[in-house]
Design an enzyme around this catalytic site. Structure first.
Site, mmCIF file in Angstrom:
data_model
loop_
_atom_site.group_PDB
_atom_site.id
_atom_site.type_symbol
_atom_site.label_atom_id
_atom_site.label_comp_id
_atom_site.label_asym_id
_atom_site.label_seq_id
_atom_site.Cartn_x
_atom_site.Cartn_y
_atom_site.Cartn_z
ATOM 1 N N ALA A 1 112.651 -17.621 42.282
ATOM 2 C CA ALA A 1 111.863 -17.409 43.488
ATOM 3 C C ALA A 1 112.078 -15.954 43.901
ATOM 4 O O ALA A 1 113.099 -15.349 43.562
ATOM 5 C CB ALA A 1 112.347 -18.343 44.586
ATOM 6 N N GLY A 48 114.074 -20.550 40.163
ATOM 7 C CA GLY A 48 112.727 -21.133 40.147
ATOM 8 C C GLY A 48 112.029 -20.977 38.799
ATOM 9 O O GLY A 48 111.138 -21.759 38.464
ATOM 10 N N GLU A 89 113.286 -23.769 36.831
ATOM 11 C CA GLU A 89 112.691 -24.989 37.414
ATOM 12 C C GLU A 89 111.229 -25.145 36.995
ATOM 13 O O GLU A 89 110.759 -26.261 36.764
ATOM 14 C CB GLU A 89 112.830 -24.937 38.943
#
Ligand code: CAA
Length: 258
Positions: free
Chosen positions: A64, A109, A112
């Protein structure tokens, strides 16, 4: 799209996350554009398989966007995590298979995102990790849940509690990636896999995907029930007749996707 490059040919779509200067970090704009791209792919019945990758040779996605998340409040953090989780879940349940072609850092992220794909093909220079704890955080786009379902729960705990990074070889050893290839061959290998998938019966593949995804959260007897319902429903498609007949007639099947 400002942060994504999208291509589509011969039933294979590719989304390239393109914020190379920020190592393709996921900000709100990337997540919103991914959501729109998934809408388009979902509607386009000619797409048989989707590949997700990152722009450049250094990163798949480095997580992120830390500059954006550093200013969040508890309320806005919840909305940000929900946005990422929803987009990744949509990717995970797309009818067509989704392959992560990991060509460098896949952190936070970024890992992920890769974990939401059906499987991960990695180049030799790929580096994986969930370093959120080093920022005083935990994974917020599904990492605590998906990593522990894909590798062993104790390996997931160890990786998440330490934030340590793994190279591609180690990622292969723990079953996080299905193969590791030299960087210059990554897309050659991915194209070979997508070529195989796109020539097969898409309804069968979609049913296999849904059976695996939904079955993982059921007890075994219920999951087997689900599997036989999907198995039976395929007998309403032309492709099962074509596939079985082609075998008996010793010829290549010609699947029509219905
Ligand atoms: N967010 C924003 N910018 C990032 C970024 C990220 N996650 N990762 C890298 N960048 C930026 C850097 O700030 C730098 O920009 P500037 O040139 O403007 O300074 C540029 O990308 C290049 O990065 P580095 O100079 O750091 O490159 P490096 O080769 O020295 O290191 C790296 C590479 C090890 C990947 C390092 O950049 C790094 O550790 N990045 C952060 C990884 C991380 O912690 N990810 C988790 C984020 S939190 C999260 O993902 C929460 C969640 O679950 C939802």
């Amino acid at each position: 799209m400002e942060t994504l490059r999208i291509s589509n040919s011969d039933g294979v779509a590719r989304i390239t996350i393109s914020r190379e200067k920020a190592l393709n970090a996921l900000n709100t704009q990337v997540l919103d554009e991914l959501n729109v791209a998934i809408d388009e792919i979902d509607k386009d019945k000619s797409i048989r398989v989707l590949v997700i990758t990152g722009q450049g040779e250094k990163a798949f996605v480095a997580g992120a966007d830390i500059k954006e998340i550093s200013d969040l409040t508890s309320e806005t953090a919840k909305a940000f995590a929900e946005k990422g989780q929803k987009v990744f879940r949509r990717l995970e349940v797309l009818k067509c298979p989704v392959i992560a072609a990991v060509n460098g850092f896949a952190l936070g992220g970024g890992l992920e995102l890769a974990l939401s794909c059906d499987f991960i093909v990695a180049s030799e220079n790929a580096i994986f990790g969930l370093p959120e704890v080093t920022l005083g955080l935990i994974p917020g786009f599904g990492g605590t849940q998906r990593l522990s379902r894909i590798v062993s729960p104790s390996t997931a705990r160890r990786l998440i509690y330490t934030g340590e990074k793994l190279d591609a070889k180690k990622a292969y050893e723990i079953g996080l990636v299905t193969e590791v290839v030299p960087q210059e061959e990554l897309f050659k290998v991915v194209d070979k896999i997508t070529g195989k998938i796109s020539a097969l019966a898409p309804v069968a593949i979609a049913h296999a995907k849904e059976a695996i995804d939904r079955g993982l959260d059921h007890i075994l007897d219920e999951a087997l029930h689900l599997e036989r319902d999907f198995f039976a429903s395929l007998y309403r498609t032309k492709d099962v007749r074509e596939g079985t007949r082609a075998f008996i007639e010793k010829r290549k099947p010609n699947f029509v996707g219905a």
